[in-house]
Design an enzyme around this catalytic site. Structure first.
Site, short mmCIF file in Angstrom:
data_model
loop_
_atom_site.label_atom_id
_atom_site.label_comp_id
_atom_site.label_asym_id
_atom_site.label_seq_id
_atom_site.Cartn_x
_atom_site.Cartn_y
_atom_site.Cartn_z
N LEU A 218 34.49 -8.23 30.83
CA LEU A 218 35.14 -9.23 31.69
C LEU A 218 36.32 -9.81 30.93
O LEU A 218 36.13 -10.31 29.82
CB LEU A 218 34.20 -10.41 31.93
CG LEU A 218 33.15 -10.42 33.02
CD1 LEU A 218 32.44 -11.76 32.98
CD2 LEU A 218 33.80 -10.18 34.38
N HIS A 219 37.49 -9.77 31.48
CA HIS A 219 38.59 -10.47 30.80
C HIS A 219 39.74 -10.87 31.73
O HIS A 219 40.66 -11.55 31.30
CB HIS A 219 39.15 -9.64 29.64
CG HIS A 219 40.03 -8.50 30.11
ND1 HIS A 219 39.51 -7.36 30.65
CD2 HIS A 219 41.37 -8.34 30.14
CE1 HIS A 219 40.49 -6.54 30.97
NE2 HIS A 219 41.63 -7.11 30.69
N ARG A 220 39.70 -10.46 33.00
CA ARG A 220 40.79 -10.81 33.91
C ARG A 220 40.88 -12.32 34.05
O ARG A 220 39.87 -12.99 34.26
CB ARG A 220 40.55 -10.23 35.32
CG ARG A 220 40.65 -8.74 35.44
CD ARG A 220 41.96 -8.31 36.09
NE ARG A 220 42.95 -7.94 35.11
CZ ARG A 220 42.95 -6.78 34.42
NH1 ARG A 220 42.02 -5.88 34.59
NH2 ARG A 220 43.90 -6.55 33.55
N ARG A 253 39.74 -13.64 24.76
CA ARG A 253 40.05 -14.67 25.76
C ARG A 253 38.76 -15.12 26.46
O ARG A 253 38.57 -16.30 26.74
CB ARG A 253 41.08 -14.09 26.74
CG ARG A 253 40.72 -14.19 28.17
CD ARG A 253 41.69 -13.48 29.10
NE ARG A 253 42.38 -14.49 29.87
CZ ARG A 253 43.68 -14.66 29.90
NH1 ARG A 253 44.48 -13.88 29.23
NH2 ARG A 253 44.19 -15.60 30.60
N ASP A 296 35.80 -5.72 35.04
CA ASP A 296 37.01 -6.05 35.78
C ASP A 296 38.21 -5.35 35.16
O ASP A 296 39.37 -5.68 35.45
CB ASP A 296 37.22 -7.58 35.88
CG ASP A 296 37.35 -8.25 34.52
OD1 ASP A 296 37.44 -7.54 33.49
OD2 ASP A 296 37.40 -9.50 34.49
#
Ligand code: UD1
Length: 376
Positions: A218-220, A253, A296
């Site tokens: 997950l990073h969007r 992030r 994602d």
């Protein structure tokens, strides 16, 4: 290789993690070609060892000739700093073309410098569109394609997108997928998932390291920057982990956002193994052996299709529709019941088998280099 008068010179740009997998086969194909030579510029957008150095090592990418050392910042800072630092590189090297890959801030920044100097731009992975202009990458894709001179595509839908935006068909070449060149080239060297999981279990002495698992990334910004969305995703993934333990390499992030939102404790208490960002070969092993992949990422949608592993995409749209039409991907968004239903389909043995898209055959970079010899 020594330079000759007839040899064409291209400056190749990379900046962020997904660029590294795309440039590796191109650098290799250029090195094997008489009439071309490349200068490699790394903008420095990604700089951590885990986000950059391990990829250069594992993928045998030559050390960059130039490192712009741009680093993190707001999108404006990152893009503007890249432009300021890239301009003198073009003044010094005066290449016949600048080749950019993908859709990160480094891609548009360097393309914009090149077009203002009248240097032809080659865009690898052109024409992908999610239709979602809130994604920073969508803006980068549209603008880069508008100013590119040679546009290499990975799937046929990309040509329709480009033509719709007024780009002449003559500039577009269907090349196939360089990301899959890298996947096929490295598959035999994938690190067994058991090794990566065992190392993680040793390090944290927490979760069991054997048996079926799902892989999560997950990073969007749309998923991790909004605390409500992030909390909703974490809750359903924790629920699913009771049936399928998850392995979760955490992007820097995302790590920061999980801490900000106070969600680390819920993750740590569940059968979810948190890992630092993984190397390419470790990810390949983790993807290949997973029962399902929740993600994602754009690239992972493609890689799971190439590997024939079910992919559950936690986004509302995809710029890579071939992974849904031909591949193993389902795009479910962030609604917990939709995510749960997609997992149950895979759990019950009804996940998509998929087939290989055209041109995802390990030879895209060679086709790109051959086309450049005639076009530059
Ligand atoms: C970028 C790309 C995205 C790609 C992703 C893969 C853009 C707009 N986005 O997003 O398309 O999917 O890379 O990772 O270009 N950080 C580190 N170490 C690093 C790099 C970043 O700690 O080596 C942290 C910093 O806090 C930084 C944050 O990660 O602010 C985000 O990095 P950034 O390059 O701005 O965007 P990504 O989210 O990585």
């Amino acid at each position: 290789m020594t330079s000759t008068a007839t040899q064409r010179h291209i400056v190749c740009v990379v900046g962020a993690r997904p660029n590294f997998m795309k440039i590796a086969p191109i650098m290799r194909a250029v090195a094997a070609t008489e009439g071309l030579r490349a200068t490699l510029v790394h903008t420095g957008q990604h700089y951590d060892a885990a986000m950059k150095a391990s990829f250069f090592d594992q993928l045998h990418i030559p050390e960059p000739d130039v490192d712009l050392g741009v680093g993190s910042g707001s999108h404006t800072e990152q893009t503007a700093n890249t432009m300021l630092r890239f301009e003198p590189v073009l003044d010094e090297h005066r290449p016949d073309a600048v080749l950019v890959v993908g859709d990160v801030n480094s891609t548009i920044a360097c393309a914009l410098v090149a077009v203002k100097k009248g240097i032809p731009i080659v865009h690898v992975e052109a024409g992908l569109r999610s239709g979602d202009r809130a994604m920073p990458e969508e803006i980068n894709r549209i603008l880069t394609d508008q100013i590119s001179d040679v546009l290499f595509t990975t799937e046929h839908s990309a040509l329709d997108n480009l033509v719709r935006e007024g780009i002449s068909e003559d500039k577009v070449v269907f090349a196939g997928n360089v990301m899959i060149d890298t996947l096929l080239y490295n598959l035999a060297d994938a690190v067994p998932a058991a090794d990566t999981r065992a190392a993680a279990a040793d390090a944290s002495e927490s979760h069991s390291s054997a048996g079926d698992y799902g892989l999560l990334t997950l990073h969007r910004p749309s998923n991790v920057d909004d605390p409500d969305t992030l909390a909703r995703l974490v809750a359903v993934l924790v629920e699913i982990s009771a049936e399928l333990p998850l392995v979760f390499p955490v992007h820097p992030r995302t790590r920061a956002r999980l801490a900000d939102a106070g969600l680390d404790a819920a993750l740590a208490a569940a059968p979810i193994t948190l890992l630092p960002p993984q190397g390419y070969r470790e990810m390949l092993g983790l993807m290949r052996e997973a029962k399902a992949v929740f993600t994602d990422s754009g690239g992972i949608q493609e890689e799971t299709t190439a590997l024939g592993v079910p992919c559950i995409t936690l986004r509302e749209s995809t710029e890579r529709p071939i992974t849904v039409e031909a591949g193993t991907n389902v795009v479910v968004g962030t609604d917990p019941s939709a995510i749960r239903a997609a997992w149950e389909t895979v759990r019950d043995g009804h996940g998509k088998a998929g087939r290989q898209p055209e041109g995802w055959d390990g030879h895209a970079a060679e086709r790109i280099v051959q086309a450049l010899l005639t076009r530059l």
